[in-house]
Design a protein around this motif. Structure first.
Motif, mmCIF file in Angstrom:
data_model
loop_
_atom_site.group_PDB
_atom_site.id
_atom_site.type_symbol
_atom_site.label_atom_id
_atom_site.label_comp_id
_atom_site.label_asym_id
_atom_site.label_seq_id
_atom_site.Cartn_x
_atom_site.Cartn_y
_atom_site.Cartn_z
ATOM 1 N N SER A 97 -4.008 -4.676 7.235
ATOM 2 C CA SER A 97 -3.244 -3.627 7.901
ATOM 3 C C SER A 97 -2.476 -4.167 9.096
ATOM 4 O O SER A 97 -1.300 -3.832 9.299
ATOM 5 N N GLY A 101 1.415 -4.452 9.364
ATOM 6 C CA GLY A 101 1.991 -3.637 10.423
ATOM 7 C C GLY A 101 2.776 -4.454 11.435
ATOM 8 O O GLY A 101 3.940 -4.157 11.742
ATOM 9 N N ILE A 227 1.564 0.782 9.761
ATOM 10 C CA ILE A 227 0.193 0.746 9.236
ATOM 11 C C ILE A 227 -0.044 1.908 8.280
ATOM 12 O O ILE A 227 -0.634 1.747 7.199
#
Length: 297
Positions: A97, A101, A227
């Motif tokens: 993530s 992100g 995310i």
């Protein structure tokens, strides 16, 4: 004499430490929610970087004997239908993530800054054509644009980063362009032109550094969206593929079939996504208030 200088250096160092600590405590008291958001983001960063220290399980190793094991005991958060430890998958999923992100945000901001800076500084036909392309890109929401890009590029870690970064570019370009339009009329830009400095050099040396503050605010705000978009793409099967542990894919594998019999397979990945997005949003709001006096309450 040397002793006096040494004591003076120590005194100055102590004063700097005290000043830095006072400033830190001031911001914590002034923006408690921002401090909480920063703590959440730092916690996820530490967990992602030092993942092997937080779990002894391999997130991809299956064990049929522990299939759907309940939380507690050896498996702190239970195990999924393939016997994989849920805590290990959430810990290593934080890596995915944050990589997606941060990577997509940095990539989108980089190209957005270049496009917005050149468009706003030079103007004319370049600005006209660029803004029409940006209008077309902004006509679609971030998730829809990311879905289109992910479907065309195919599921992989690199393609997911690229797919999410492309919808970020027009948002960043618009913000940087609006700041550049104001900055290019400043006296120091006129002075640089008067001494014969080239236009491109002025844009990157004098205008670009003054767009860093709004860029930091925008980048921090976009991190949470990136995310969440990665989790959405993985949930739909267009994001990070197996064997990478992705929070969104963990939800898609368990939501329909095991939400009643093994609810922890849905609850814990959902909490991880919510907490990460919540922390980045709190941090983004605090950064905005600190760097933009117009937003301060």
């Amino acid at each position: 004499m040397a002793t006096i200088d040494h004591h003076a250096e120590l005194t100055r160092a102590g004063a700097n430490i005290n000043s830095g600590w006072s400033r830190f405590t001031y911001y914590v008291r002034r923006y408690p929610l921002g401090a909480a958001g920063a703590a959440i983001v730092i916690a996820f960063l530490v967990i992602a970087i030092f993942a092997p220290l937080f779990t002894s399980f391999d997130p991809t190793t299956t064990n049929p004997r522990t299939s759907l094991a309940k939380p507690g005991g050896v498996h702190l958060l239970g195990a999924d239908f393939m016997g994989r430890d849920m805590w290990a998958r959430i810990v290593y999923g934080a890596r995915i993530s944050l990589i997606v992100g941060i990577g997509s945000t940095v990539l989108g901001c980089f190209f957005g800054v270049i496009i917005g800076l050149l468009s706003g500084y030079y103007g004319g036909w370049l600005d006209l054509i660029t803004q029409r392309f940006i209008d077309i890109m902004q006509a679609l929401p971030l998730l829809v644009m990311a879905l289109l890009m992910a479907a065309s590029l195919g599921p992989s870690l690199t393609n997911t980063i690229v797919a999410i970064s492309i919808p970020i570019i027009p948002h960043v370009a618009r913000v940087i362009r609006s700041n550049t339009l104001a900055l290019r009329e400043m006296p120091y830009v006129e002075a640089a032109k008067a001494v014969g400095m080239g236009e491109t050099k002025i844009a990157f040396r004098h205008v670009l550094p003054n767009t860093i503050a709004p860029l930091i605010v925008l980048g921090t705000a976009q991190l949470g969206s990136a995310i969440l978009t990665e989790a959405s793409l993985s949930f739909l099967g267009l994001g990070v593929p197996e064997p990478h542990p992705s929070w969104g894919r963990m939800l898609s594998e368990s939501a329909a079939e095991y939400v009643r019999t093994a609810p922890w397979l849905v609850i814990f990945p959902g909490l991880a996504i919510s907490l990460a997005v919540f922390g980045t949003n709190l941090l983004g709001d605090a950064v905005r208030d600190i760097l933009d006096p117009r937003q301060r309450s």
